[in-house]
Design a protein around this motif. Sequence first.
Motif, mmCIF file in Angstrom:
data_model
loop_
_atom_site.group_PDB
_atom_site.id
_atom_site.type_symbol
_atom_site.label_atom_id
_atom_site.label_comp_id
_atom_site.label_asym_id
_atom_site.label_seq_id
_atom_site.Cartn_x
_atom_site.Cartn_y
_atom_site.Cartn_z
ATOM 1 N N ALA A 1 -4.090 -1.577 -2.596
ATOM 2 C CA ALA A 1 -3.341 -0.711 -3.505
ATOM 3 C C ALA A 1 -1.786 -0.851 -3.355
ATOM 4 O O ALA A 1 -1.165 0.012 -4.253
ATOM 5 C CB ALA A 1 -3.771 0.985 -3.151
ATOM 6 N N GLY A 2 -1.291 -1.838 -2.423
ATOM 7 C CA GLY A 2 0.113 -2.004 -2.470
ATOM 8 C C GLY A 2 0.947 -1.276 -1.998
ATOM 9 O O GLY A 2 2.122 -1.707 -1.689
ATOM 10 N N ALA A 3 0.686 -0.065 -0.960
ATOM 11 C CA ALA A 3 1.598 0.613 -0.009
ATOM 12 C C ALA A 3 1.175 0.987 1.231
ATOM 13 O O ALA A 3 1.571 1.814 1.869
ATOM 14 C CB ALA A 3 1.689 2.080 -0.720
ATOM 15 N N ARG B 1 -3.779 11.176 1.796
ATOM 16 C CA ARG B 1 -3.916 11.278 0.085
ATOM 17 C C ARG B 1 -2.947 10.696 -0.173
ATOM 18 O O ARG B 1 -1.472 10.610 -0.057
ATOM 19 C CB ARG B 1 -4.299 12.398 -0.282
ATOM 20 C CG ARG B 1 -4.841 12.458 -1.790
ATOM 21 C CD ARG B 1 -4.869 13.804 -2.697
ATOM 22 N NE ARG B 1 -5.059 13.590 -3.833
ATOM 23 C CZ ARG B 1 -4.524 12.842 -4.965
ATOM 24 N NH1 ARG B 1 -3.479 12.072 -4.617
ATOM 25 N NH2 ARG B 1 -5.186 12.411 -5.927
ATOM 26 N N THR B 2 -3.086 9.551 -1.131
ATOM 27 C CA THR B 2 -2.223 8.998 -2.042
ATOM 28 C C THR B 2 -2.817 8.555 -3.383
ATOM 29 O O THR B 2 -3.991 8.125 -3.494
ATOM 30 C CB THR B 2 -1.643 7.461 -1.297
ATOM 31 O OG1 THR B 2 -0.498 7.025 -1.958
ATOM 32 C CG2 THR B 2 -2.715 6.765 -1.193
ATOM 33 N N ASP B 3 -1.972 8.276 -4.322
ATOM 34 C CA ASP B 3 -2.124 7.843 -5.633
ATOM 35 C C ASP B 3 -2.359 6.313 -5.639
ATOM 36 O O ASP B 3 -2.617 5.456 -6.455
ATOM 37 C CB ASP B 3 -1.180 8.249 -6.865
ATOM 38 C CG ASP B 3 -1.522 9.828 -7.086
ATOM 39 O OD1 ASP B 3 -2.396 10.399 -6.709
ATOM 40 O OD2 ASP B 3 -0.587 10.292 -7.899
ATOM 41 N N GLY B 4 -1.659 5.697 -4.396
ATOM 42 C CA GLY B 4 -1.207 4.122 -4.414
ATOM 43 C C GLY B 4 -0.287 3.680 -5.413
ATOM 44 O O GLY B 4 0.183 4.180 -6.597
ATOM 45 N N TYR B 5 0.257 2.599 -5.091
ATOM 46 C CA TYR B 5 1.162 1.925 -5.973
ATOM 47 C C TYR B 5 0.701 1.530 -7.289
ATOM 48 O O TYR B 5 1.211 1.194 -8.324
ATOM 49 C CB TYR B 5 1.996 0.844 -5.151
ATOM 50 C CG TYR B 5 2.728 -0.148 -6.139
ATOM 51 C CD1 TYR B 5 4.065 0.237 -6.631
ATOM 52 C CD2 TYR B 5 2.422 -1.423 -6.268
ATOM 53 C CE1 TYR B 5 4.886 -0.402 -7.434
ATOM 54 C CE2 TYR B 5 3.189 -2.238 -7.058
ATOM 55 C CZ TYR B 5 4.295 -1.719 -7.770
ATOM 56 O OH TYR B 5 5.280 -2.543 -8.378
ATOM 57 N N MET B 6 -0.561 0.617 -7.205
ATOM 58 C CA MET B 6 -1.299 0.268 -8.146
ATOM 59 C C MET B 6 -1.855 1.277 -9.190
ATOM 60 O O MET B 6 -2.127 2.663 -8.428
ATOM 61 C CB MET B 6 -2.089 -0.771 -7.863
ATOM 62 C CG MET B 6 -1.778 -1.767 -7.049
ATOM 63 S SD MET B 6 -0.549 -3.034 -7.722
ATOM 64 C CE MET B 6 -1.599 -3.514 -9.019
ATOM 65 N N ASN B 7 -1.874 1.129 -10.442
ATOM 66 C CA ASN B 7 -2.541 2.313 -11.104
ATOM 67 C C ASN B 7 -3.950 2.418 -10.748
ATOM 68 O O ASN B 7 -4.515 1.473 -10.566
ATOM 69 C CB ASN B 7 -2.354 1.991 -12.752
ATOM 70 C CG ASN B 7 -1.012 1.967 -13.073
ATOM 71 O OD1 ASN B 7 -0.133 2.568 -12.645
ATOM 72 N ND2 ASN B 7 -0.822 1.056 -14.182
ATOM 73 N N ARG B 8 -4.499 3.664 -11.053
ATOM 74 C CA ARG B 8 -5.871 4.098 -10.561
ATOM 75 C C ARG B 8 -6.284 3.537 -9.116
ATOM 76 O O ARG B 8 -7.209 2.664 -9.046
ATOM 77 C CB ARG B 8 -6.751 3.495 -11.636
ATOM 78 C CG ARG B 8 -6.314 4.378 -13.125
ATOM 79 C CD ARG B 8 -7.222 3.953 -14.293
ATOM 80 N NE ARG B 8 -7.028 2.501 -14.428
ATOM 81 C CZ ARG B 8 -5.886 2.041 -15.121
ATOM 82 N NH1 ARG B 8 -4.969 2.945 -15.692
ATOM 83 N NH2 ARG B 8 -6.129 0.864 -15.493
ATOM 84 N N ALA B 9 -5.391 3.707 -8.327
ATOM 85 C CA ALA B 9 -5.814 3.008 -6.813
ATOM 86 C C ALA B 9 -5.462 4.241 -5.839
ATOM 87 O O ALA B 9 -5.257 3.909 -4.613
ATOM 88 C CB ALA B 9 -4.812 1.950 -6.595
ATOM 89 N N ALA B 10 -5.978 5.342 -6.114
ATOM 90 C CA ALA B 10 -5.999 6.441 -5.273
ATOM 91 C C ALA B 10 -6.731 6.319 -3.916
ATOM 92 O O ALA B 10 -7.936 5.725 -4.221
ATOM 93 C CB ALA B 10 -6.142 7.893 -6.099
ATOM 94 N N SER B 11 -6.389 7.094 -3.041
ATOM 95 C CA SER B 11 -7.178 7.112 -1.909
ATOM 96 C C SER B 11 -7.274 8.528 -1.331
ATOM 97 O O SER B 11 -6.151 9.224 -1.172
ATOM 98 C CB SER B 11 -6.570 6.330 -0.483
ATOM 99 O OG SER B 11 -6.623 4.864 -0.961
ATOM 100 N N ASP B 12 -8.478 9.074 -0.951
ATOM 101 C CA ASP B 12 -8.580 10.375 -0.301
ATOM 102 C C ASP B 12 -9.200 10.228 1.004
ATOM 103 O O ASP B 12 -10.453 9.879 1.218
ATOM 104 C CB ASP B 12 -9.191 11.359 -1.331
ATOM 105 C CG ASP B 12 -9.351 12.979 -0.866
ATOM 106 O OD1 ASP B 12 -8.529 12.915 0.538
ATOM 107 O OD2 ASP B 12 -9.703 13.400 -1.378
ATOM 108 N N LEU B 13 -8.460 10.416 2.175
ATOM 109 C CA LEU B 13 -9.155 10.118 3.538
ATOM 110 C C LEU B 13 -9.183 11.306 4.574
ATOM 111 O O LEU B 13 -8.054 11.846 4.494
ATOM 112 C CB LEU B 13 -8.149 8.840 4.015
ATOM 113 C CG LEU B 13 -7.885 7.628 3.199
ATOM 114 C CD1 LEU B 13 -6.844 6.559 3.729
ATOM 115 C CD2 LEU B 13 -9.220 6.960 2.524
ATOM 116 N N LYS B 14 -9.937 11.404 4.948
ATOM 117 C CA LYS B 14 -10.437 12.437 6.175
ATOM 118 C C LYS B 14 -10.981 11.903 7.328
ATOM 119 O O LYS B 14 -11.851 11.094 7.591
ATOM 120 C CB LYS B 14 -11.123 13.697 5.555
ATOM 121 C CG LYS B 14 -10.703 14.455 4.360
ATOM 122 C CD LYS B 14 -11.584 15.474 3.851
ATOM 123 C CE LYS B 14 -11.095 15.971 2.574
ATOM 124 N NZ LYS B 14 -11.025 15.092 1.522
ATOM 125 N N SER B 15 -10.352 12.229 8.530
ATOM 126 C CA SER B 15 -10.940 12.068 9.839
ATOM 127 C C SER B 15 -10.770 13.151 10.925
ATOM 128 O O SER B 15 -10.094 14.184 10.459
ATOM 129 C CB SER B 15 -10.129 10.697 10.367
ATOM 130 O OG SER B 15 -9.012 11.098 10.530
#
Length: 827
Positions: A156-158, A277-291
């Motif tokens: 995702a670039g970031a 959580r992030t939208d990511g640098y790339m378009n449509r490259a979001a992440s939603d992470l929980k731990s």
Amino acid sequence: MKTVLLAVAAFFGLAAAPAWAQGPVSGTITDARTGEALPGATILLDGAASGTTDATGTFNISTVPAGAHEIRITFLGYDALVRPLQGQAAEQRLSAKLTPATLFTGEALVTASRANDRTAMAYTNLGKEDLAKRNFGQDLPYLLDQTPSVVVNSDAGAGVGYTDIRIRGTSNTGINMTINGVPLNDPESRGSFLVNLPDLASSINSLQVQRGVGTSQNGGAAFGASINISTLDNRREAYAETQNTYGSFRTWKNNVSFGTGLINGHFTVDGRLSRIRTDGYMNRAASDLKSYYFAAGYQVKNTLLKFITFSGREKTYQAWNGVPEPALTGDRARLQTFIDNGELSAADAARVLTEGRRYSYYTYDNQTDNYQQNHYQLHLSQGLGPNWNLGAALHLTRGFGYYESYRTRRKFVDYGLANVMIGNQTITRTNLIDQKWLDNYFYGGTFALNYQPRAGKLQATLGGAWNQFDNDHYGEIIWAQYAANLQPRQRYYFNNATKTDYNAYARATWQVLDKLGVYADVQVRHINYRIDGLEDDQNDVTTRASYTFFNPKAGATLELSPGQQLYASFAVGQREPVRADFTDRPAGDQTAKAERLEDWEGGYRFSRTGLTSLGPITALRLEANGFYMNYHNQLVATGQLNDVGAALRTNVARSYRRGAELTAFASANDKISLSSTLTLSQNRIRDYQDVVYDANYAPVVAAPRTSTISYSPAVVSAHTLEGQPLKGLRLALLLKTVSRQYLDNSQNEARSIRPYETLDFRLRYALHPSFMKEIELGLLVNNVLNREYVANGYTYSYVGASGSQETFNWFFPQATRNYLASVGLKF
């Protein structure tokens, strides 16, 4: 590069602020029972490493600034000693006696597989504080980016979501990872998917990176490195902490950590909740992470029993396709070639021109990877008299999840469906949405019996593990535009894989003479692997494979003088092919061969604190390590990916990696420090034969030649310049350079990643108000110079529509200038 040098010069001017009045502190550390000196004890001043004791148990800190400080002295197997210290101009003398530990750390399993100055190999240790100052929410590979021979990248670039790490050109399938001595690598793919354990770094108390084969480990063999993680810290005092980060691309990290400290002399409880959580640098490259992380321990006399559970759940938009080369170059003629050969539709090509380097191949709104991984560990640490201890663990990892894809014009027959009749028309293809599932259990046990006398010439370990992996792979159709006999969530393929892995090892170090020590390590490992069923392409992937490996290791160290050491070692590592090496070949093809590595290492270490002969430099560490890694049947990346983004590989009969790793650290009174690593290497395949296809689709095999191994840069460097212009304020510049990487093994620059360099800036400012322990403000600016670069990619070729050979490159662009700002609170 001129801009970089100007920035560094400005930084030096800021950090070299006047120092306060200061004086030396020295002392001797001994065993409280026997009075014997404790060589190798770690000395920390205000949490920063300030040296170790020498062979006589003596330490020296040349300068301690005026004012109130805290000195902490630690030694394995002993209770830590913490004392207040008042800096003054006059010399101070401190003598301290450490008592054997009354609170076990439970690290018998961890230390059993860690390298030290007696094991004659290259390694890097990072403590909790080292990781904390790097941790703004990016994945663990990015926190290791400044360690030797490391190259990282992010889909995702970031640095959040799917990230990867290579060490000495070896991907994470060749990097053994353990958590508290328990294998973390996926037993089938051999990769370590750290996206499944977001914010793991916030629960790590120590980490060691070993380069090369290293010591014997549980799990798969280390072909480039091993990463040994410990979360077994026991904190005596109750605590509560929270870390919160916000930054570019709407990136958020929030966590809460807590611990009870030692209750009634027996109980400890620790926990953490995290969300990133992030939208990511790339378009449509979001992440939603929980731990989460939770640990409960019980201590009585020489016994510690500790239960640990941690889990991660990730949802990431699929970015593993990367972007086509014309998205970076803007070459319309080249873009037309992608269209003519069906690699891009006309609509996709139009988006390439508008989205540019942030282009995303997928447009379906739920083109996502969804996975949860739950870990359960039960650890026993048992003291067996003054010289022996036993570590044992039972573990279970439960993983399940899917990735969902929208697919166009798929044949019904490929999914086990009947063609659809509409009037007199027969429809043989449909658009559909499918989910590919993994559902697995990984369980087993590990142990290590350690002989570690307080003061003795011989140290030894006997250890091993038995592990079982059971994994269902299957696909379900959840929607189809046309369907005749489709059932809800109809399965269109299923296969089951089981893998049994057990190993035993014995290791010893013996101080033959006062200056000379030897090291020996032998491991036997056995693997049974079987797959039954069909893969998604309806190929029968039934596989039967069995391997037994014998892996010897030996080394020697020579102490030239206190703080100076020569070492040399030889090690053998062997490992089995991964799942894709079997399933991504034609049906019934099980020709993938096991790999063998012969690893020669040798080097020189210098470490000295309290220096007076080098002007303002008061601490200096140097290391030069040479390596020659000779491979037989190495599985190297071809440059292509399968349909889930995994690299396709092929055996090459003879190959090698050889080079030198240079590291240095210099500090001036803890006011300014510089650490640098430089790796120079050759990574070669002998007698490589490139294969292309002519206009009649007949293979054309080139003459044998020596070629560079894919994804293996010849030069990698990392440099951190850190200064403390004000008490509590730390500023750092971090420079990273990576030379050219080839996407396949042809050594063709048209199929390569260009060299790149990045400069990051980091700020940490700690305040200590009366109403809480600490408030820390942080800022990380990545890619300060706003470089447009790529850190990963893939390639493939075939005879195109023009009748000639066409090559198609896809890349993973990394983010331009971006920032992360944080606030941390400790109570």
